[in-house]
Scaffold this active site. Structure first.
Site, short mmCIF file in Angstrom:
data_model
loop_
_atom_site.label_atom_id
_atom_site.label_comp_id
_atom_site.label_asym_id
_atom_site.label_seq_id
_atom_site.Cartn_x
_atom_site.Cartn_y
_atom_site.Cartn_z
N GLU A 49 0.87 -1.18 0.00
CA GLU A 49 0.00 0.00 0.00
C GLU A 49 0.90 1.22 0.00
O GLU A 49 1.74 1.38 0.90
CB GLU A 49 -0.91 0.02 1.24
CG GLU A 49 -2.09 -0.93 1.11
CD GLU A 49 -3.06 -0.82 2.28
OE1 GLU A 49 -4.08 -1.52 2.23
OE2 GLU A 49 -2.79 -0.08 3.25
N ASP A 60 -5.33 10.08 10.07
CA ASP A 60 -4.02 9.58 10.46
C ASP A 60 -3.53 10.20 11.76
O ASP A 60 -3.77 11.36 12.05
CB ASP A 60 -3.01 9.87 9.34
CG ASP A 60 -3.20 8.93 8.17
OD1 ASP A 60 -3.04 7.73 8.37
OD2 ASP A 60 -3.53 9.42 7.06
#
Lengths: 269, 403
Positions: A49, A60
């Site tokens: 990824e 995040d």
């Protein structure tokens, strides 16, 4: 057949689980990303990824926020990350690559031009963190028309009705977010993850990948017992963060963690 | 011609205003947003909930706020009659409390004991901390480190009210980063925490519910204009950061085609450069903070740093309903520069004895310009969304005065 489907099919025959590392494209500098991708493959990655840096990574935690900031300090764009994948593909035609990021860079490029460029670069799937299936019809169609897949997230808070919807639209694998929180969160609860995966598995044949909170060989092994794939991000990005000016050390630490996880996972199943 | 009645029925069930709005968040939050939509759908039709909201607005906030004829300002400008909708006279000093009262009542119905909010100028933070104190809810406010520095008074007010103020130093350390951090906190504590978003932006249902709670501004203005002048105003002017005071003023007038509407963005150092916060004037559609809307982003889709002398307008996005109203041409979106806002701040203070917030000063600046072009028998209403006490230090520093 798509590289992701092929990867899970092959793993099924060996009984092993997929190891999916995440790194942010352009971190710590654009010139190193392709080398790091090869390094991940050599140390046991089945699928990579690769993150597209974004100025406002809302989902995040601090580790990947800082990775985005390091990449953006070099003006790493979506186009640049696609170019990295293209370069990677020149010497690796087999390892599946999923692009992971936020919608706005794709939105600004336009869905059709993005899909064309991604396909040309050898991208296999796209995961847009802030695009739930309800909003994704147009992008998914653009990707699908060129043979690419849309990966969707599932969370501990996803109720059954939504799980049905996501399973219906999911392709490649489902990314189960193991904890309520942002990337790099506290350790996950394997029993809780197992219960949720069992619930999801009754609805779909898609491989189930688990991410968030996987830090080392032990957590990777525990998750490998209950899931089809283990996704590791912040623990790897931390290797970059600790050694931003030392390419050799970044690579040796990355492959160290990867090999440890690979071995622990393979021993566990 | 667009069917304006249909426009007032937006958003759709999925939260869309044409191509704008929607729900662009990570999966973990989707269920909480579904629950909130359902709860709001039910309570907005519940007379008891409405009565509770109306009671609080009357007796705690002090509504209705006056529609004040600014006679000397009108003479000074020499054009249309200028009225000020005095949201600055609300409890806590701005329009923000209309919405926090409503959302705190929703929070109470969910049974969640904690509330969080993002804030720019601190007005929404203060309004949230205030209702949290009153309802006994635990309150955390996320605020950019830059804004904490320029809005010290409001930071102290929030702390006095019992809120924890979290300084956000990521990114540009302003309102957008505070919102990122609030979202991150919410995703981690979604089970026991209600997120009180302060502007008419964010994932569905926030743009709708913030608009509905702020629409009291326009409804009162309509009634008051009829009582004072026997007719509707000819023009409405409101400043726009995320756009909650503006949508509150505009929404009840959407179908009244004779009423021109002007949303005033932060022109910063001027729209020719990049130092402004005017996504509707200069930006392009994109996706940020849960909705599709006009944004200030670069050619790679990265969100650009913004600039405004007023912390409350210093935001790269805008509520999705404004994006739609721009595209269909129902509202005109314009800008006032830092300097024009500062000049208006001084004019209003000196000739009407009203110290406006720097955000609202943008509306005053454009309102004066527009009124000057209009005949004397016309009526222009400026939404004076907040009072300027919080900005005294900023203005003094710009004027070279130490206090």
């Amino acid at each position: 057949m798509n590289r992701i489907d092929r990867c899970f099919k092959a793993l099924k025959t060996t009984g092993k689980k997929a190891l999916i590392p995440y790194i942010t494209g352009g971190d710590p500098r654009p010139g190193l990303t392709v080398e790091l991708m090869h390094c991940l493959v050599e140390s046991g990655a089945d699928i990579i990824e690769i993150g597209v840096p974004f100025s406002d990574p809302m989902a995040d935690g601090p580790v990947i926020q800082l990775a985005c900031e390091r990449a953006l300090a070099h003006n790493t764009s979506l186009r640049d990350v696609l170019n990295m994948v293209k370069t990677f593909r020149q010497t690796d035609a087999n390892t599946a690559v999923a692009l992971m990021g936020y919608l706005n860079p794709i939105e600004v490029m336009g869905y059709a031009p993005f899909a064309a460029l991604a396909s040309e670069s050898g991208v296999d799937a796209v995961l847009v963190v802030d695009m739930p299936p309800e909003e994704s019809a147009d992008l998914s169609a653009a990707l699908k028309s060129l043979g690419m897949q849309s990966i969707f997230l599932m969370a501990p808070t996803t109720p059954d009705k939504r799980a049905d919807l996501i399973c219906g639209q999911g392709e490649g694998y489902l990314y189960y977010v193991s904890v309520k929180g942002v990337t790099g969160s506290a350790a996950l609860d394997v029993a809780d993850v197992k219960a949720n995966l069992d619930r999801i598995r009754s609805k779909t044949d898609l491989p189930l990948a688990v991410g968030f909170g996987i830090k080392d060989g032990a957590t990777a092994a525990a998750v490998a017992k209950v899931a089809d794939a283990v996704i590791v991000g912040s623990a790897l990005v931390n290797c970059v963060a600790r050694n931003v000016n030392d390419d050799a050390l970044i690579k040796s630490e990355l492959s160290g963690i990867m090999r440890q996880m690979r071995a622990a996972m393979d021993a566990a199943v | 011609m667009t069917d304006l009645k249909a426009v007032t029925e937006l958003p759709t069930k999925t939260g869309h205003f044409g191509p704008y709005g929607g729900r662009f968040v990570s999966e973990t939050l989707m269920s909480a947003l579904d629950d909130l939509s359902e709860l709001y759908e039910r309570l907005s039709k519940d007379p008891e909930f409405q009565a509770e909201y109306d009671y609080d607005l009357a007796h705690y906030v002090g509504r209705p706020s006056p529609l004040y004829f600014a006679e000397r300002l009108t003479q000074h400008v020499g054009g249309a009659k200028i009225y000020l909708k005095r949201e600055d006279l609300n409890h806590t000093g701005a329009h923000k409390v209309n919405n926090t009262i409503g959302q705190a009542l929703l929070a109470k119905h969910t049974g969640k004991p904690k509330v969080i909010a993002e804030t720019g100028a601190g007005q929404h933070g203060v309004a949230t901390a205030t209702v949290a104190a009153r309802l006994g809810l635990q309150c955390t406010i996320f605020m950019g480190a830059t804004d904490i520095e320029r809005q010290k008074l409001n930071v102290y007010r929030m702390r006095l009210l019992g809120a924890e103020v979290v300084s956000v130093s990521s990114g540009t350390a302003t309102l957008k980063d505070a919102m990122n951090e609030a979202m991150r906190h919410w995703v981690t504590h979604v089970d026991d925490t209600f997120y009180i978003i302060g502007t008419a932006a964010g994932p569905h249902p926030y743009p709708k519910l913030v608009r509905d709670f702020q629409a009291i501004i326009g409804r009162e203005t309509k009634r008051q204009s009829m009582a004072l002048e026997g007719r509707l105003p000819d023009a409405l002017v409101a400043c726009i950061g995320g756009g909650s005071n503006a949508i509150g003023m505009f929404y009840p007038f959407i179908e009244d085609e004779s009423v021109a509407m002007y949303g005033v963005e932060a022109g910063g150092h001027g729209l020719d450069g990049d130092d402004h916060a005017a996504p509707l004037c200069k930006g392009k559609p994109g996706v940020l903070h849960g909705n599709r809307t006009y944004l200030m982003a670069d050619e790679n889709g990265q969100i650009m740093p913004t600039h405004s002398v007023s912390a409350g307008l210093d935001y790269p996005g805008v509520g999705p309903e404004h994006s739609y109203l721009k595209d269909i041409g129902r509202v005109n979106y314009v800008a006032a520069t830092d300097q024009e806002a500062l000049d208006a701040f001084h004019v209003l203070t000196e000739i009407e004895g009203i110290i406006p917030a720097l955000e609202s000063s943008h509306a005053v600046a454009f309102g004066m310009k527009q009124a000057a072009k209009m005949d004397k028998d016309k009526i222009l209403v400026i939404n004076l969304s907040g009072r300027g006490d919080k900005d005294i230090h900023t203005v003094a520093a710009i004027d070279g005065i130490e206090i």
